[in-house]
Scaffold this motif. Structure first.
Motif, PDB file in Angstrom:
ATOM      1  N   UNK A   1    -105.641 -20.248 -70.619  1.00 42.71           N
ATOM      2  CA  UNK A   1    -106.667 -19.250 -70.808  1.00 42.71           C
ATOM      3  C   UNK A   1    -106.004 -17.877 -70.748  1.00 42.71           C
ATOM      4  N   UNK A   2    -106.339 -17.044 -71.728  1.00 44.52           N
ATOM      5  CA  UNK A   2    -105.777 -15.704 -71.840  1.00 44.52           C
ATOM      6  C   UNK A   2    -106.902 -14.679 -71.942  1.00 44.52           C
ATOM      7  N   UNK A   3    -106.650 -13.501 -71.416  1.00 48.83           N
ATOM      8  CA  UNK A   3    -107.526 -12.350 -71.603  1.00 48.83           C
ATOM      9  C   UNK A   3    -106.663 -11.256 -72.202  1.00 48.83           C
ATOM     10  N   UNK A   4    -107.176 -10.547 -73.203  1.00 49.09           N
ATOM     11  CA  UNK A   4    -106.393  -9.516 -73.884  1.00 49.09           C
ATOM     12  C   UNK A   4    -107.195  -8.224 -73.944  1.00 49.09           C
ATOM     13  N   UNK A   5    -106.477  -7.104 -73.849  1.00 51.11           N
ATOM     14  CA  UNK A   5    -107.120  -5.801 -73.971  1.00 51.11           C
ATOM     15  C   UNK A   5    -106.071  -4.768 -74.360  1.00 51.11           C
ATOM     16  N   UNK A   6    -106.540  -3.642 -74.865  1.00 51.97           N
ATOM     17  CA  UNK A   6    -105.683  -2.538 -75.256  1.00 51.97           C
ATOM     18  C   UNK A   6    -106.058  -1.308 -74.441  1.00 51.97           C
ATOM     19  N   UNK A   7    -105.075  -0.407 -74.288  1.00 51.69           N
ATOM     20  CA  UNK A   7    -105.341   0.838 -73.586  1.00 51.69           C
ATOM     21  C   UNK A   7    -104.383   1.913 -74.067  1.00 51.69           C
ATOM     22  N   UNK A   8    -104.784   3.146 -73.878  1.00 52.51           N
ATOM     23  CA  UNK A   8    -103.932   4.274 -74.223  1.00 52.51           C
ATOM     24  C   UNK A   8    -103.624   5.105 -72.992  1.00 52.51           C
ATOM     25  N   UNK A   9    -102.456   5.704 -73.000  1.00 51.60           N
ATOM     26  CA  UNK A   9    -102.006   6.558 -71.906  1.00 51.60           C
ATOM     27  C   UNK A   9    -101.667   7.916 -72.499  1.00 51.60           C
ATOM     28  N   UNK A  10    -102.240   8.967 -71.941  1.00 54.87           N
ATOM     29  CA  UNK A  10    -101.970  10.311 -72.423  1.00 54.87           C
ATOM     30  C   UNK A  10    -100.959  11.021 -71.543  1.00 54.87           C
ATOM     31  N   UNK A  11    -100.383  12.083 -72.067  1.00 55.16           N
ATOM     32  CA  UNK A  11     -99.433  12.868 -71.276  1.00 55.16           C
ATOM     33  C   UNK A  11    -100.086  13.394 -70.008  1.00 55.16           C
ATOM     34  N   UNK A  12    -101.389  13.612 -70.062  1.00 59.05           N
ATOM     35  CA  UNK A  12    -102.139  14.040 -68.886  1.00 59.05           C
ATOM     36  C   UNK A  12    -103.175  12.985 -68.568  1.00 59.05           C
ATOM     37  N   UNK A  13    -103.009  12.316 -67.456  1.00 57.93           N
ATOM     38  CA  UNK A  13    -104.018  11.375 -66.995  1.00 57.93           C
ATOM     39  C   UNK A  13    -105.067  12.162 -66.238  1.00 57.93           C
ATOM     40  N   UNK A  14    -106.308  11.747 -66.290  1.00 61.73           N
ATOM     41  CA  UNK A  14    -107.343  12.502 -65.575  1.00 61.73           C
ATOM     42  C   UNK A  14    -107.021  12.585 -64.085  1.00 61.73           C
TER      43      UNK A  14
ATOM     44  N   UNK B   1     -99.259  12.933 -78.038  1.00 64.20           N
ATOM     45  CA  UNK B   1     -98.878  12.763 -76.644  1.00 64.20           C
ATOM     46  C   UNK B   1     -99.430  11.498 -76.035  1.00 64.20           C
ATOM     47  N   UNK B   2     -99.426  10.406 -76.802  1.00 67.43           N
ATOM     48  CA  UNK B   2    -100.003   9.149 -76.317  1.00 67.43           C
ATOM     49  C   UNK B   2     -99.013   8.001 -76.440  1.00 67.43           C
ATOM     50  N   UNK B   3     -99.211   7.047 -75.542  1.00 65.36           N
ATOM     51  CA  UNK B   3     -98.536   5.755 -75.624  1.00 65.36           C
ATOM     52  C   UNK B   3     -99.651   4.719 -75.572  1.00 65.36           C
ATOM     53  N   UNK B   4     -99.702   3.855 -76.555  1.00 65.40           N
ATOM     54  CA  UNK B   4    -100.708   2.802 -76.586  1.00 65.40           C
ATOM     55  C   UNK B   4    -100.071   1.476 -76.180  1.00 65.40           C
ATOM     56  N   UNK B   5    -100.879   0.615 -75.603  1.00 67.56           N
ATOM     57  CA  UNK B   5    -100.372  -0.670 -75.127  1.00 67.56           C
ATOM     58  C   UNK B   5    -101.400  -1.754 -75.370  1.00 67.56           C
ATOM     59  N   UNK B   6    -100.907  -2.961 -75.545  1.00 71.50           N
ATOM     60  CA  UNK B   6    -101.742  -4.157 -75.582  1.00 71.50           C
ATOM     61  C   UNK B   6    -101.172  -5.092 -74.524  1.00 71.50           C
ATOM     62  N   UNK B   7    -102.058  -5.744 -73.780  1.00 74.05           N
ATOM     63  CA  UNK B   7    -101.606  -6.631 -72.708  1.00 74.05           C
ATOM     64  C   UNK B   7    -102.496  -7.859 -72.643  1.00 74.05           C
TER      65      UNK B   7
ATOM     66  N   UNK C   1    -102.849  -5.557 -83.171  1.00 74.68           N
ATOM     67  CA  UNK C   1    -103.391  -6.655 -82.356  1.00 74.68           C
ATOM     68  C   UNK C   1    -103.077  -8.001 -83.012  1.00 74.68           C
ATOM     69  N   UNK C   2    -103.187  -8.080 -84.330  1.00 78.44           N
ATOM     70  CA  UNK C   2    -102.844  -9.315 -85.040  1.00 78.44           C
ATOM     71  C   UNK C   2    -101.376  -9.657 -84.802  1.00 78.44           C
ATOM     72  N   UNK C   3    -100.488  -8.676 -84.889  1.00 74.90           N
ATOM     73  CA  UNK C   3     -99.057  -8.928 -84.647  1.00 74.90           C
ATOM     74  C   UNK C   3     -98.826  -9.437 -83.226  1.00 74.90           C
ATOM     75  N   UNK C   4     -99.503  -8.857 -82.259  1.00 75.57           N
ATOM     76  CA  UNK C   4     -99.354  -9.296 -80.870  1.00 75.57           C
ATOM     77  C   UNK C   4     -99.836 -10.732 -80.707  1.00 75.57           C
ATOM     78  N   UNK C   5    -100.992 -11.041 -81.287  1.00 75.28           N
ATOM     79  CA  UNK C   5    -101.523 -12.399 -81.165  1.00 75.28           C
ATOM     80  C   UNK C   5    -100.725 -13.412 -81.980  1.00 75.28           C
ATOM     81  N   UNK C   6    -100.050 -12.962 -83.035  1.00 75.69           N
ATOM     82  CA  UNK C   6     -99.131 -13.849 -83.759  1.00 75.69           C
ATOM     83  C   UNK C   6     -98.059 -14.357 -82.798  1.00 75.69           C
TER      84      UNK C   6
END
Length: 178
Positions: A1-14, A36-42, A68-73
């Motif tokens: 069982x897997x759970x997947x999600x994406x998120x972004x990180x900005x140069x300034x976090x709140x 000024x962003x880094x995006x991630x999928x996990x 996301x398709x590439x990650x799930x591949x």
């Protein structure tokens, strides 16, 4: 069982909080914009032994259907290589239901990976949301980064630290509520 999600990180976090003397304004450095962003999928994998394992990738640029398709591949190939079957639970982001995504679902099914969707508006059911909260709120204590490279290094360090802690069973309760 897997759970997947994406998120972004900005140069300034709140900022979570700030202190100042009475009558003085607090100036919090900030930087906004796509540059000024880094995006991630996990993904989190629920292991047969009861523990969790974390996998992730940092993305160059935006996060959409292709990424996301590439990650799930890769994940579907891993499932096929191990000779097991699995199901990946996703939220209802538009790119999880796009034509390009739907076209790939049959290929993944053939490799042993099914796709299922969480109910709408239920991030509390996805333990990866807890991962993002942990990374942004605790493992990345600095709230401002001078460059994307510095931010990328901080994200990788936080994710690797969390992966190590999950591997040691230290934070297994992190995902209990799901």
């Amino acid at each position: 069982m897997f759970f997947l999600d994406e998120s972004g990180f900005g140069l300034s976090l709140p900022p979570t909080y700030a202190w100042a003397r009475k009558g003085e304004a607090v100036r919090v450095p900030r930087a906004w914009g796509k540059s000024g962003r880094v995006n991630a999928v996990a993904h989190l994998e629920r292991r047969s032994c009861g523990g969790w394992a974390l996998g992730y990738a940092l993305l160059e640029g935006r996060c959409g259907t292709g990424e996301v398709v590439a990650y799930l591949e890769g994940l579907s190939r891993e499932v096929a290589r191990e000779g097991v079957r699995g199901v990946v639970f996703l939220d209802n982001a538009p790119f999880h239901r796009s034509r390009g995504f739907r076209e790939a679902v049959e290929r993944w099914r053939g490799r042993g990976l099914e796709v299922a969707y969480l109910p709408r508006y239920s991030p509390h059911l996805n333990p990866v949301e807890t991962i993002w909260r942990r990374v942004k709120g605790f493992l990345m204590p600095r709230r401002h980064y001078r460059s994307v490279e510095e931010l990328r290094g901080a994200v990788v360090a936080a994710m690797e630290r969390l992966r190590e802690q999950l591997g040691q069973g230290v934070l297994q309760g992190l995902c209990i509520g799901t």
